[in-house]
Design a protein around this motif. Structure first.
Motif, PDB file in Angstrom:
ATOM      1  N   SER A 141       0.842  -1.194   0.000  1.00 35.27           N
ATOM      2  CA  SER A 141       0.000   0.000   0.000  1.00 35.27           C
ATOM      3  C   SER A 141       0.874   1.239   0.000  1.00 35.27           C
ATOM      4  O   SER A 141       1.808   1.342   0.810  1.00 35.27           O
ATOM      5  N   VAL A 142       0.594   2.164  -0.925  1.00 29.70           N
ATOM      6  CA  VAL A 142       1.335   3.423  -1.015  1.00 29.70           C
ATOM      7  C   VAL A 142       0.328   4.559  -0.862  1.00 29.70           C
ATOM      8  O   VAL A 142      -0.629   4.670  -1.633  1.00 29.70           O
ATOM      9  N   ARG A 143       0.530   5.416   0.158  1.00 27.56           N
ATOM     10  CA  ARG A 143      -0.427   6.475   0.447  1.00 27.56           C
ATOM     11  C   ARG A 143       0.296   7.810   0.541  1.00 27.56           C
ATOM     12  O   ARG A 143       1.370   7.904   1.137  1.00 27.56           O
ATOM     13  N   PHE A 144      -0.295   8.828  -0.041  1.00 25.53           N
ATOM     14  CA  PHE A 144       0.252  10.185   0.010  1.00 25.53           C
ATOM     15  C   PHE A 144      -0.680  11.080   0.815  1.00 25.53           C
ATOM     16  O   PHE A 144      -1.896  10.848   0.854  1.00 25.53           O
ATOM     17  N   SER A 145      -0.112  12.089   1.430  1.00 27.12           N
ATOM     18  CA  SER A 145      -0.894  13.009   2.251  1.00 27.12           C
ATOM     19  C   SER A 145      -1.287  14.246   1.455  1.00 27.12           C
ATOM     20  O   SER A 145      -0.425  14.903   0.848  1.00 27.12           O
ATOM     21  N   GLY A 146      -2.590  14.544   1.446  1.00 29.65           N
ATOM     22  CA  GLY A 146      -3.082  15.780   0.846  1.00 29.65           C
ATOM     23  C   GLY A 146      -2.915  15.862  -0.653  1.00 29.65           C
ATOM     24  O   GLY A 146      -2.667  16.948  -1.189  1.00 29.65           O
ATOM     25  N   ILE A 147      -3.024  14.727  -1.371  1.00 30.01           N
ATOM     26  CA  ILE A 147      -2.854  14.700  -2.827  1.00 30.01           C
ATOM     27  C   ILE A 147      -4.164  14.237  -3.455  1.00 30.01           C
ATOM     28  O   ILE A 147      -4.823  13.315  -2.960  1.00 30.01           O
ATOM     29  N   ASP A 148      -4.559  14.895  -4.561  1.00 36.37           N
ATOM     30  CA  ASP A 148      -5.791  14.477  -5.226  1.00 36.37           C
ATOM     31  C   ASP A 148      -5.594  13.103  -5.870  1.00 36.37           C
ATOM     32  O   ASP A 148      -4.483  12.635  -6.076  1.00 36.37           O
ATOM     33  N   ALA A 149      -6.718  12.448  -6.207  1.00 31.27           N
ATOM     34  CA  ALA A 149      -6.680  11.062  -6.660  1.00 31.27           C
ATOM     35  C   ALA A 149      -5.851  10.889  -7.918  1.00 31.27           C
ATOM     36  O   ALA A 149      -5.091   9.927  -8.053  1.00 31.27           O
TER      37      ALA A 149
END
Length: 790
Positions: free
Chosen positions: A120-128
């Motif tokens: 799982s790779v997750r970014f903070s405050g980034i649009d889809a």
């Protein structure tokens, strides 16, 4: 006897040299068929964190993994915070969940990650849309395998409350403990003396002792050599007196048959030292030897004092006026140094947990149940060493030597039997015989072979109790068989290092505590063969946290170490062999032992390393195509490198997998809520959100988090504070780290945090500080020649 002394010196020197020889020297000595690459002089292992990869204009900075679980010490699940900067764009921070297989090299204390799966790779405050593009970029640049991580970093971050423990029902009765404030030696003779004739003389020598001990038949006198001083007595129990008069036949000791070293002191030297007191025991015992009356030093912040004028670990609890002594990892207490002593590992005063780590006695923390040092030792003892065994080549080397026809004895509480007249571990199950030889299982239909590599062994073998001298084989497993190979695994119990459970925690101890009487075989001739089993006491065993093994030896215990921890050497004549322990240099100053009595193997005995050092890479090799740890083994020792399936190899962390970001600290974390957090130099937390850092308001969560942390990890915060106090420069590069993490401006505001996330972050921070300190200490230990002091 000169032979055994020579072997002791050579093997001890070999073990020391294997830690100080340079990698380039070892590479030059490697065999042509070795799979290892020629390493550079750079150190093998974890080069530090964070790490950076720059590829096609894209920069990835990723921080030290935070461990979620380490299943069976094979599958690691963790989280990592990272910063990703595309070719043209702003740095984005995120959290990645990763699963990886692990290969552990206990020699370099390094864990190699392979088969990395970024789940799982997750970014903070980034649009889809942007996040999907960044995820694709991340997966294109992130390394798929070959990541080295210091074992100490993972151990520090591991939640030990969730790790299963294999404790053993050990015997913890105190041994006979002698005390002397004047020069003394401990003469141990297991049972009645076994006398072997010396041809063409009136002399015999005592086989079952760790001293040069002779008997004159015509007069009934014993003669004992202590360094350059001869002592004599009518009885082994004394009294012993110094003598300058020896039997005339001493001059007739045959040359080249283990007596050459003794003959140097025949006749006795003109100048000798002071005659010591001789303490006699027929079973393994211990000697508390002080140089005069006790001299005490107080441990600050406690009511404990320790005795400075002794090589033993002796403490006085000033509050209760009780003495405590540490022997083979077990604590015993008494109101007097003269005894009587009682087992006390589960009754230690709380002040023992307060001993500073940098104290001259800080090493004993590894034997204080409930301390983080004891927890580390326990975890290290459970981490297996796994190798892939070539069946055919292993079978060609497996052999068993019996003294006469094979003899077997029942193993209590089981239907199994074990061979009693060999030092090899042979177990009979019905009509099948199983041999555990150098950490590999074999089977045969006859007790002497031929031996076939076993795919597995009967489950009942793992029910052998500690009261059996072959108990250590229960720590060797065999799995994943193919037509040509099988995977073998060993843990520390195979080397005589067992986990002892206590009400306040667990700790690692040496030996089972049981006494296994030795075996004596006279055979057809007049010369006995003496085969002792390993003993728990009588060798001055001291745990060394930096190699996960036990150093042994007190000069007062004899020139050959422990009488019950010996190998058998048979000279070419077959006559004057005797038990000979080559455990290490006196005083416990060596980091490795030349011989392990539990396994019968030679080489460095750091945990998980000795069992396979005899096989060679063609027979037993480290597993995996992704990380081959080199394993270049020569007479001088071992060096390791790594090689990935992509072809990257070496001993320094460079190349396609990136390099360490020097000048940067490691204070960015992945929260369990999926957000990225930063530990500020002031000790507070910031949360990354919408392209900037927001100060975290911990008021609501802090009290509950602190309470939870203290309950589950009582030492985590203390260790973090201690590390920061002792390493004030640890946060000096905080600003550089913020820039590498994507900080491009002032804080954007204030964020809230829940108690669970804050607790996890505080625990991770404490663990990371401690892991960094432990890694540094281990590296300094090896750079210093691999030596430690009592």
């Amino acid at each position: 006897m000169m032979l055994v002394r020579l072997l002791r010196r050579l093997t001890a020197e070999m073990c020391i040299s294997c830690l100080v020889v340079s990698p380039t020297q070892l590479a030059a000595q490697a065999s042509p068929g070795s799979t290892a690459s020629a390493p550079s002089p750079a150190a093998v292992g974890d080069p530090g964190w964070p790490r950076q990869i720059v590829k096609n204009g894209v920069k990835l900075v990723y921080y030290q993994p935070q461990v979620d679980s380490w299943e069976k010490y094979q599958l690691l699940k963790a989280r990592m915070a990272f910063s990703l900067t595309p070719q043209s764009g702003k740095a984005a921070l995120g959290v990645v969940s990763v699963e990886a297989g692990t290969t552990v090299d206990n020699n370099t204390r390094t864990v190699y990650l392979h088969d990395l799966n970024y789940t799982s790779v997750r970014f903070s405050g980034i649009d889809a849309t942007s996040e999907a593009q960044l995820q694709q970029t991340f997966r294109a640049i992130v390394p798929p395998e070959g990541e080295p991580v210091a074992l100490d970093r993972l151990l520090a971050d591991l939640d030990t409350t969730k790790m299963p423990l294999k404790t053993a029902p050990l015997k913890n009765d105190p041994p006979q403990i002698f005390y002397s404030a004047s020069p003394a030696i401990l003469l141990m003779v297991q049972g009645q003396p076994v006398l072997s004739p010396i041809e063409k003389t009136d002399l015999q020598f005592v086989v079952n002792t760790n001293w040069d001990l002779f008997f004159e038949k015509s007069k009934g006198d014993y003669y004992l050599l202590d360094n350059n001083l001869w002592l004599t007595s009518k009885n082994l129990g004394g009294p012993w007196v110094a003598t300058k008069t020896l039997p005339k036949d001493m001059a007739k000791l045959p040359p080249g048959q283990n007596f050459d070293d003794v003959k140097r002191y025949v006749p006795p030297p003109a100048t000798t030292g002071r005659a010591p007191r001789v303490v006699y025991s027929q079973t393994p015992a211990e000697l508390l030897l002080l140089r005069g009356a006790p001299v005490y030093t107080r441990i600050s912040g406690t009511r404990l004092l320790y005795v400075t004028n002794t090589d033993n670990d002796v403490f006085l609890d000033d509050a209760a006026k009780q003495y405590y002594v540490l022997l083979s990892g077990r604590w015993f207490r008494s109101a007097s140094l003269d005894g009587p002593w009682s087992y006390a590992s589960d009754k230690l005063p709380p002040d023992f947990m307060k001993i500073p780590e940098d104290s001259p006695k800080g090493r004993v923390l590894a034997s204080v149940p409930g301390t983080i040092q004891a927890s580390d030792a326990v975890m290290l003892a459970q981490i297996p060493t796994r190798v892939t065994v070539n069946r055919a080549e292993a079978e060609a080397k497996a052999k068993v030597t019996y003294d006469g026809p094979p003899q077997f004895k029942p193993i209590e509480t089981t239907k199994l039997q074990y061979a009693t007249n060999t030092q090899d571990k042979v177990i009979k199950d019905g009509d099948i015989y199983y041999l555990c030889f150098q950490g590999v299982w074999f089977m045969s239909t006859t007790p002497s072979g031929p031996w076939k590599t076993a795919s597995s062994v009967p489950p009942e073998i793992y029910e052998i109790p500690p009261s059996s001298p072959v108990y250590n084989v229960t720590y060797v497993t065999q799995t994943n068989p193919t037509a040509t190979t099988v995977q073998s695994s060993t843990t520390a119990g195979y080397f005589g290092m067992f986990i002892l459970g206590a009400a306040v925690g667990a700790a690692i101890v040496y030996g089972s505590g049981y006494y296994y009487p030795p075996y004596i075989y006279w055979g057809p001739g007049a010369y006995p063969i003496y085969r002792p089993w390993p003993v728990t006491y009588g060798a001055g065993y001291v745990y060394n946290p930096w190699n996960g093994g036990w150093a042994a030896g007190h000069a007062a215990y004899g020139p050959y170490g422990a009488v019950g921890s010996s190998a058998w050497y048979n000279p070419s004549t077959g006559r004057y062999g005797r038990s000979a322990s080559v455990q290490g240099v006196y005083g416990g100053r060596t980091v490795a032992q030349a011989y392990n009595p539990w396994t019968g193997g030679y080489g460095a005995t750091s945990q998980g390393h000795n069992a396979y050092s005899q096989w060679g890479s063609s027979v037993a090799s480290r597993n995996g195509n992704w990380v081959q740890t080199g394993h270049v083994t020569t007479a001088s020792g071992t060096v390791a490198g790594y090689r990935t399936s992509a072809g990257e190899q070496g001993t320094a962390y460079r190349g396609a997998n990136g390099a360490v970001v020097h000048g940067s600290d490691n204070s960015v974390y992945a929260g369990n809520d999926g957000n990225v957090y930063r530990k500020d130099s002031s000790g507070g937390w910031s949360k990354y959100d919408n392209g900037g850092w927001n100060t975290v308001d911990t008021t609501a969560a802090k009290q509950q988090a602190q309470q939870n942390l203290q309950t589950s990890h009582p030492n985590a915060q203390q260790n973090a504070q201690t590390f920061q106090a002792n390493h004030p420069s640890a946060q000096e590069n905080a600003q550089a780290a913020r820039q590498n993490a994507g900080n491009r401006g002032a804080s954007g505001g204030t964020s809230q945090i829940n108690s669970s996330t804050l607790q996890g972050l505080d625990r991770s921070a404490g663990a990371r500080y401690r892991g960094q300190a432990q890694t540094g200490r281990f590296q300094n230990f090896h750079r210093g020649g691999g030596r430690f002091r009592r």
